[in-house]
Design a protein around this motif. Structure first.
Motif, short mmCIF file in Angstrom:
data_model
loop_
_atom_site.label_atom_id
_atom_site.label_comp_id
_atom_site.label_asym_id
_atom_site.label_seq_id
_atom_site.Cartn_x
_atom_site.Cartn_y
_atom_site.Cartn_z
N GLY A 1 0.84 -1.20 0.00
CA GLY A 1 0.00 0.00 0.00
C GLY A 1 0.87 1.24 0.00
N GLY A 2 0.41 2.27 0.71
CA GLY A 2 1.20 3.48 0.85
C GLY A 2 1.20 4.38 -0.37
N GLY A 3 2.10 5.33 -0.39
CA GLY A 3 2.15 6.32 -1.45
C GLY A 3 1.42 7.59 -1.04
N GLY B 1 2.46 24.72 -10.35
CA GLY B 1 3.61 24.04 -9.76
C GLY B 1 4.18 22.97 -10.65
N TRP B 2 5.08 22.20 -10.05
CA TRP B 2 5.77 21.12 -10.74
C TRP B 2 5.71 19.83 -9.92
CZ3 TRP B 2 7.25 21.91 -15.60
CH2 TRP B 2 7.59 23.20 -16.03
N TYR B 3 5.70 18.70 -10.64
CA TYR B 3 5.90 17.39 -10.03
C TYR B 3 6.85 16.61 -10.94
CZ TYR B 3 5.21 12.49 -8.88
OH TYR B 3 5.42 11.17 -8.56
N GLN B 4 7.82 15.93 -10.33
CA GLN B 4 8.77 15.16 -11.14
C GLN B 4 9.18 13.89 -10.42
OE1 GLN B 4 12.52 17.10 -12.06
NE2 GLN B 4 12.78 15.87 -13.92
N GLU B 5 9.14 12.78 -11.16
CA GLU B 5 9.68 11.52 -10.67
C GLU B 5 11.11 11.38 -11.19
OE1 GLU B 5 7.08 8.31 -11.68
OE2 GLU B 5 5.40 9.14 -10.55
N TYR B 6 11.94 10.76 -10.41
CA TYR B 6 13.35 10.63 -10.76
C TYR B 6 13.53 9.92 -12.09
CZ TYR B 6 18.36 10.17 -9.93
OH TYR B 6 19.73 10.26 -10.03
N GLY B 7 14.28 10.55 -13.00
CA GLY B 7 14.52 9.96 -14.31
C GLY B 7 13.44 10.23 -15.33
N PRO C 1 3.07 6.61 -6.47
CA PRO C 1 3.19 5.26 -5.92
C PRO C 1 4.20 5.22 -4.77
CG PRO C 1 3.43 5.29 -8.32
CD PRO C 1 3.53 6.70 -7.85
N ALA C 2 4.07 4.25 -3.93
CA ALA C 2 5.06 4.05 -2.87
C ALA C 2 6.41 3.69 -3.49
CB ALA C 2 4.60 2.94 -1.94
N LEU D 1 -2.55 13.80 0.53
CA LEU D 1 -3.23 12.72 1.22
C LEU D 1 -2.28 11.54 1.34
CD1 LEU D 1 -5.44 14.39 -0.53
CD2 LEU D 1 -6.97 12.52 0.09
N GLU D 2 -2.01 11.12 2.55
CA GLU D 2 -1.13 9.99 2.78
C GLU D 2 -1.94 8.69 2.68
OE1 GLU D 2 2.07 10.49 3.05
OE2 GLU D 2 1.77 12.66 2.99
N ILE D 3 -1.60 7.85 1.72
CA ILE D 3 -2.34 6.62 1.50
C ILE D 3 -1.94 5.58 2.55
CG2 ILE D 3 -2.92 4.83 -0.17
CD1 ILE D 3 -3.72 7.72 -0.93
N PRO D 4 -2.90 4.96 3.22
CA PRO D 4 -2.57 3.97 4.25
C PRO D 4 -1.79 2.79 3.67
CG PRO D 4 -4.88 4.64 4.41
CD PRO D 4 -4.36 5.20 3.12
N GLY D 5 -0.92 2.22 4.47
CA GLY D 5 -0.13 1.06 4.07
C GLY D 5 0.57 0.48 5.28
#
Length: 244
Positions: free
Chosen positions: A168-170, A180-186, A201-202, A221-225
């Motif tokens: 779970g999680g993420g 604004g901006w959002y970026q995933e590594y690579g 994603p987690a 929002l913190e996704i439960p995991g």
């Protein structure tokens, strides 16, 4: 909202039914329906209706103060009244401006953060941010799904980080104000605006923050995991940010 008693205080003996409708129905039930329409928008509708009817007395003063309490900022109020002037009449707008100027006289700050408000300076996580950010908790600390409103000053962002989870999680970002901006590594950075939603994603390294010329706010929002934690990494360098 604070419980309204004006009807009972002023008209309780003379018109008890009207007093009950005013205090218990209008303010007790209608204004309390925040899940249907936020208080900030209810205030905007109310002051627009009053000014449109030429009601620039104590009732408008009360609702202008309530609008301020509900998050309508000084600059927003000035723009609202300017817009109303072309539909409700110039004299009505002038009268409303006189009241609003008194109410906002000591308010020299500008609020950001959309309808939820800017919140307080985010000192607890300042070491993981470049620049200033602001944090406002929208749920209790022990809520099963914690929700925070995070606001970034222009050009400011958080470090690269990872939401760790065994399962779970993420995190879920709901953009509510600014750009604004959002970026995933690579990967290529993604431009964000109000209404955009980002599913993170987690165990994915990423960062998010404001454009260089714009404030930016999102709900986080913190996704439960299971076995969840946040791993903070290196800052997003000026070179990486400037290349966006």
């Amino acid at each position: 909202m604070k419980k309204q008693t004006a009807g009972h205080d002023i008209l309780g003996d003379f018109a008890p039914q009207f007093a009950a409708l005013n205090d218990d129905v209008l303010f007790g039930e209608v204004w309390s329906r925040e899940n249907k329409l936020p208080l900030k928008l209810r205030s905007l509708v109310t002051i627009s209706a009053l000014i449109g009817k030429g009601m620039t007395d104590d009732s408008l003063r009360y609702h202008l103060q309530t609008a301020k309490n509900n998050g309508i900022t000084r600059s927003e109020m000035a723009e609202i009244l300017t817009h109303i002037a072309f539909y409700a009449g110039w004299p009505n707008a002038w009268a409303a401006f006189r009241l609003a100027k008194d109410i906002y006289t000591d308010d020299n700050t500008e609020e950001h953060g959309g309808i939820f408000g800017q919140g307080k300076l985010n000192t607890a996580y300042a070491q993981y941010f470049i620049g200033k950010s602001y944090l406002k908790a929208l749920t209790p600390a022990d809520a099963p799904l914690p929700v925070h409103n995070v606001t970034f000053e222009p050009a400011y962002r958080n470090n690269w980080h990872i939401h760790r989870a065994a399962s779970g999680g993420g995190q879920l970002l709901i953009c509510i104000d600014g750009k604004g901006w959002y970026q995933e590594y690579g990967r290529t950075a993604q431009n964000l605006k109000a209404g955009d939603i980002v599913e993170i994603p987690a165990n994915v390294k990423h960062w998010h923050g404001a454009e260089k010329d714009s404030w930016f706010s999102h709900l986080a929002l913190e996704i439960p995991g299971t076995d969840t934690s946040t791993e903070w990494c290196e800052p997003v360098t000026d070179d990486v940010y400037a290349a966006l």
